[in-house]
Enzyme design. Structure first.
Site, mmCIF file in Angstrom:
data_model
loop_
_atom_site.group_PDB
_atom_site.id
_atom_site.type_symbol
_atom_site.label_atom_id
_atom_site.label_comp_id
_atom_site.label_asym_id
_atom_site.label_seq_id
_atom_site.Cartn_x
_atom_site.Cartn_y
_atom_site.Cartn_z
ATOM 1 N N SER A 167 0.490 -1.323 0.091
ATOM 2 C CA SER A 167 0.109 0.494 -0.177
ATOM 3 C C SER A 167 0.632 1.128 0.255
ATOM 4 O O SER A 167 1.918 0.827 0.393
ATOM 5 C CB SER A 167 -1.040 -0.085 1.151
ATOM 6 N N TYR B 199 -1.549 -0.481 10.456
ATOM 7 C CA TYR B 199 -1.744 -1.511 9.208
ATOM 8 C C TYR B 199 -0.499 -0.697 8.081
ATOM 9 O O TYR B 199 -0.082 -1.325 6.990
ATOM 10 C CB TYR B 199 -2.727 -0.484 8.059
HETATM 11 P P1 NAP Z 1 -11.167 -6.650 1.032
HETATM 12 O O1 NAP Z 1 -12.254 -6.363 0.261
HETATM 13 O O2 NAP Z 1 -11.500 -6.012 3.025
HETATM 14 O O3 NAP Z 1 -10.831 -8.778 1.103
HETATM 15 C C1 NAP Z 1 -9.526 -8.708 2.047
HETATM 16 C C2 NAP Z 1 -10.085 -10.836 1.949
HETATM 17 O O4 NAP Z 1 -9.548 -10.510 2.505
HETATM 18 C C3 NAP Z 1 -11.218 -10.910 2.316
HETATM 19 O O5 NAP Z 1 -11.728 -11.922 1.311
HETATM 20 C C4 NAP Z 1 -10.857 -11.408 3.359
HETATM 21 O O6 NAP Z 1 -12.153 -11.857 3.824
HETATM 22 C C5 NAP Z 1 -9.601 -11.851 3.763
HETATM 23 N N1 NAP Z 1 -9.205 -12.105 4.793
HETATM 24 C C6 NAP Z 1 -8.611 -11.046 6.189
HETATM 25 N N2 NAP Z 1 -8.593 -11.361 6.542
HETATM 26 C C7 NAP Z 1 -8.308 -12.581 6.902
HETATM 27 C C8 NAP Z 1 -7.798 -14.341 7.556
HETATM 28 N N3 NAP Z 1 -7.503 -13.235 8.800
HETATM 29 N N4 NAP Z 1 -7.899 -14.759 7.227
HETATM 30 C C9 NAP Z 1 -7.543 -15.023 5.691
HETATM 31 N N5 NAP Z 1 -8.908 -14.473 4.679
HETATM 32 C C10 NAP Z 1 -8.604 -13.270 5.343
HETATM 33 O O7 NAP Z 1 -10.089 -6.192 0.780
HETATM 34 P P2 NAP Z 1 -9.353 -5.455 -0.199
HETATM 35 O O8 NAP Z 1 -9.441 -4.086 -0.216
HETATM 36 O O9 NAP Z 1 -9.695 -6.662 -1.364
HETATM 37 O O10 NAP Z 1 -7.774 -5.302 -0.074
HETATM 38 C C11 NAP Z 1 -7.126 -6.525 -0.807
HETATM 39 C C12 NAP Z 1 -5.352 -6.571 -0.575
HETATM 40 O O11 NAP Z 1 -5.155 -4.663 -1.570
HETATM 41 C C13 NAP Z 1 -5.280 -5.473 1.348
HETATM 42 O O12 NAP Z 1 -3.994 -6.848 1.409
HETATM 43 C C14 NAP Z 1 -4.919 -4.845 1.327
HETATM 44 O O13 NAP Z 1 -3.942 -4.307 1.985
HETATM 45 C C15 NAP Z 1 -4.488 -4.365 -0.977
HETATM 46 N N6 NAP Z 1 -5.028 -2.835 -0.663
HETATM 47 C C16 NAP Z 1 -6.350 -2.393 -0.936
HETATM 48 C C17 NAP Z 1 -6.618 -0.976 -1.408
HETATM 49 C C18 NAP Z 1 -7.436 -0.968 -1.892
HETATM 50 O O14 NAP Z 1 -8.265 0.854 -1.628
HETATM 51 N N7 NAP Z 1 -8.696 -1.457 -2.033
HETATM 52 C C19 NAP Z 1 -5.328 -0.508 -1.288
HETATM 53 C C20 NAP Z 1 -4.134 -0.743 -1.180
HETATM 54 C C21 NAP Z 1 -4.161 -2.200 -0.546
HETATM 55 P P3 NAP Z 1 -13.535 -11.914 4.252
HETATM 56 O O15 NAP Z 1 -14.157 -11.796 3.257
HETATM 57 O O16 NAP Z 1 -14.046 -13.033 5.001
HETATM 58 O O17 NAP Z 1 -13.144 -10.997 4.998
#
Ligand code: NAP
Length: 248
Positions: free
Chosen positions: A153, A166
């Site tokens: 990130s 985070y």
């Molecule tokens: P999200 O919609 O919250 O999805 C995260 C996924 O990770 C969900 O499927 C969640 O499961 C799973 N997860 C969380 N904790 C877990 C655990 N303990 N064991 C197994 N699975 C787990 O987030 P996202 O935005 O798609 O993010 C994906 C990645 O991109 C992350 O690494 C995040 O830090 C990074 N990122 C995102 C953004 C953004 O703007 N979206 C920006 C920068 C970086 P559940 O469905 O069961 O909750």
């Protein structure tokens, strides 16, 4: 590589593990990798979400995925070793890993970070990623050219007020990637980070509840970089931290 146009069969014959494959960017990556020929291993903690992604992939006519229900927060190295054994027994090798699962925790001033939440976020975002990677390396070494992608990130490169836990977990992620990339130079394994940039998911909504999600890219919009780093066109790319949205 955000305008990368992946050949339809880019990932044909490849076996790819995606963590957090039930929602957000991970679910889209699984659908996209499957569409480009991969057999996907869907790892996540909410089985109903993994099953929905499984159904979408099968209904689209792609290779049948495997589901690994696992809560990274409670998983131990022996869980990861057993899983690797199963992958090796079933597929003989692993061609790629997308470390995508993460939690945000609460945004707060540094002095107010709760110890238990710090430990929980580090357990999922850092320790789980490290122990899972250690366990998977023997399976990855059985593939011709394996790619390991970690998810970073912008706050993992420059600290930001109130994003303490985070942000530090993402600095650690960059460090893990750099260390492995250096160790595996000139080997069949490569390690890189991807920074999605602000993307329309639950995590983003949690971080910016007042934001209009329509102003954001969708997970589907940012897939060219995910395809590029996973496929053989990036075979010589190692130790990089690449942005899906350089201007965000
Ligand atoms: P999200 O919609 O919250 O999805 C995260 C996924 O990770 C969900 O499927 C969640 O499961 C799973 N997860 C969380 N904790 C877990 C655990 N303990 N064991 C197994 N699975 C787990 O987030 P996202 O935005 O798609 O993010 C994906 C990645 O991109 C992350 O690494 C995040 O830090 C990074 N990122 C995102 C953004 C953004 O703007 N979206 C920006 C920068 C970086 P559940 O469905 O069961 O909750």
């Amino acid at each position: 590589m955000n305008d990368y146009q992946a050949p339809a069969d880019l990932l044909k014959g490849k076996v790819i593990l995606i963590t957090g494959a039930g929602d957000g960017i991970g679910a889209q990556a699984a659908r996209t990798y499957a569409k480009h020929g991969a057999t996907c291993i869907l790892l996540g903690r909410t089985v109903s979400k993994l099953e929905a992604v499984y159904d979408e992939i099968v209904n689209a006519g792609s290779a049948e995925p495997a589901i690994v229900p696992l809560d990274i927060k409670g998983a131990t190295p022996s869980h990861y070793q057993q899983m690797t054994q199963t992958i090796t027994d079933q597929f003989g090798k692993l061609d790629g890993v997308l470390h995508n699962a993460s939690v945000l925790g609460h945004l707060s001033s540094f002095k107010d970070i709760e110890q238990q939440e710090w430990l929980d976020v580090m357990q999922t975002n850092v320790n789980g990623t490290v122990f899972l990677t250690q366990a998977l390396i023997p399976a990855l070494e059985k593939a011709d050219n394996a790619s390991v992608i970690f998810t970073t990130s912008s706050v993992g490169r420059k600290g930001r007020a109130f994003w303490g836990t985070y942000a530090v977990s993402k600095f650690a992620t960059e460090g893990v990637m750099q260390t492995l990339a250096d160790e595996y130079q000139n080997k069949s394994l490569r390690f890189n980070c991807i920074n999605p940039g602000g993307t329309r998911t639950n995590m983003r909504a949690q971080a910016f509840p007042a934001e209009n999600p329509d102003t954001l890219k969708t997970p589907a919009d940012i897939m060219p970089m995910y395809l590029y780093l996973m496929g053989n066109d990036s075979i010589d790319v190692n130790g990089q931290s690449l942005d899906c949205q350089p201007k965000r």
